[in-house]
Design an enzyme around this catalytic site. Structure first.
Site, PDB file in Angstrom:
ATOM      1  N   PRO A 194      -0.250 -11.676   0.268  1.00 40.87           N
ATOM      2  CA  PRO A 194       0.636 -11.484  -0.884  1.00 40.87           C
ATOM      3  C   PRO A 194      -0.109 -11.006  -2.128  1.00 40.87           C
ATOM      4  O   PRO A 194      -1.338 -11.001  -2.177  1.00 40.87           O
ATOM      5  CB  PRO A 194       1.238 -12.883  -1.103  1.00 40.87           C
ATOM      6  CG  PRO A 194       0.247 -13.822  -0.482  1.00 40.87           C
ATOM      7  CD  PRO A 194      -0.333 -13.087   0.680  1.00 40.87           C
ATOM      8  N   LYS A 210      -7.205  -9.363  -1.851  1.00 38.90           N
ATOM      9  CA  LYS A 210      -7.439  -8.386  -0.789  1.00 38.90           C
ATOM     10  C   LYS A 210      -8.500  -7.349  -1.170  1.00 38.90           C
ATOM     11  O   LYS A 210      -9.421  -7.081  -0.397  1.00 38.90           O
ATOM     12  CB  LYS A 210      -6.128  -7.668  -0.441  1.00 38.90           C
ATOM     13  CG  LYS A 210      -5.023  -8.579   0.055  1.00 38.90           C
ATOM     14  CD  LYS A 210      -3.764  -7.811   0.386  1.00 38.90           C
ATOM     15  CE  LYS A 210      -3.095  -7.203  -0.828  1.00 38.90           C
ATOM     16  NZ  LYS A 210      -2.538  -8.234  -1.735  1.00 38.90           N
ATOM     17  N   ASP A 250      -7.981  -2.407   2.061  1.00 39.05           N
ATOM     18  CA  ASP A 250      -7.388  -3.561   1.383  1.00 39.05           C
ATOM     19  C   ASP A 250      -5.872  -3.622   1.579  1.00 39.05           C
ATOM     20  O   ASP A 250      -5.177  -4.290   0.815  1.00 39.05           O
ATOM     21  CB  ASP A 250      -7.760  -3.585  -0.096  1.00 39.05           C
ATOM     22  CG  ASP A 250      -7.206  -2.402  -0.894  1.00 39.05           C
ATOM     23  OD1 ASP A 250      -6.508  -1.545  -0.300  1.00 39.05           O
ATOM     24  OD2 ASP A 250      -7.488  -2.337  -2.105  1.00 39.05           O
TER      25      ASP A 250
END
Length: 205
Positions: free
Chosen positions: A11, A16, A81
């Site tokens: 999320p 990330k 990512d």
């Protein structure tokens, strides 16, 4: 492409990009970075999701489609990512059923011949930590993100992870609520060890 393709997912605000960057340095992989701020609809989207959702999601889908096309030509390890499937996760939370059906059909056509990640690392964190990290990175267009939206994303990412795991895909889920892999080397080494196990040491050969 003859080395692993790793995608980092989770999320908003979970870390990330930070993890993908560190992994690209550890493995000497190509770092594929999602450019979120280039979407001209994003600020309007977070202020009025129902009005701007289809334009926003279609822009992201086309942009990510082109990026994944380019990644398919690489002959080195890749760490990204994001996974292009995130388009469907976000679209499910923002589009009407009719729009989502249309979007899903377009997604299927665009992605049917794309090279997909060999391994997916799912990051998660509790709501408080996500909001804290979103606030820290101070992106103007994210100030309107609501708690329910983040919670729905968390639930959908968990469901996606579980569906891939149960289907035998190479996936790993890491709760980063109490980890600071950016500033704490020990936390990063803990995550790196788990990812080394996931990919079977291929990146280190």
């Amino acid at each position: 492409m003859d080395k692993p393709f790793i995608a980092i997912e989770g999320p908003i605000g979970v870390g990330k990009s930070s993890l993908a960057h560190k992994l690209s340095q550890s493995y000497h992989f190509y770092e594929a970075k999602e450019i979120v701020g280039e979407n001209p609809f994003l600020s309007d989207f977070y202020e009025d999701i129902s009005k701007w959702s289809f334009q926003t999601e279609m822009f992201f889908l086309c942009h990510r489609y082109k990026d994944y096309q380019d990644l398919g030509t690489k002959h080195q390890g890749i760490v990204a990512d994001y996974h292009i499937y995130k388009n469907k996760i976000f679209a499910k939370n923002t589009l009407s059923p009719q729009e989502f059906d249309k979007f899903s059909r377009i997604y299927t056509i665009l992605t049917e011949d794309l090279k997909m990640p060999d391994y997916i690392v799912f990051l998660d964190a509790d709501l408080f930590r996500l909001k804290e990290r979103i606030k820290t990175r101070n992106r103007d267009f994210e100030i309107h993100i609501e708690d329910d939206y983040l919670l729905n994303l968390k639930a959908d990412y968990l469901a996606y992870y579980e569906s891939l795991r149960d289907s035998g895909h190479h996936v790993l889920r890491i709760d980063t609520t109490h980890l600071d892999f950016v500033n704490n080397p020990t936390d990063y080494e803990t995550i790196l060890a788990q990812i080394n196990t996931l990919i079977g040491g291929q990146a280190l050969e």
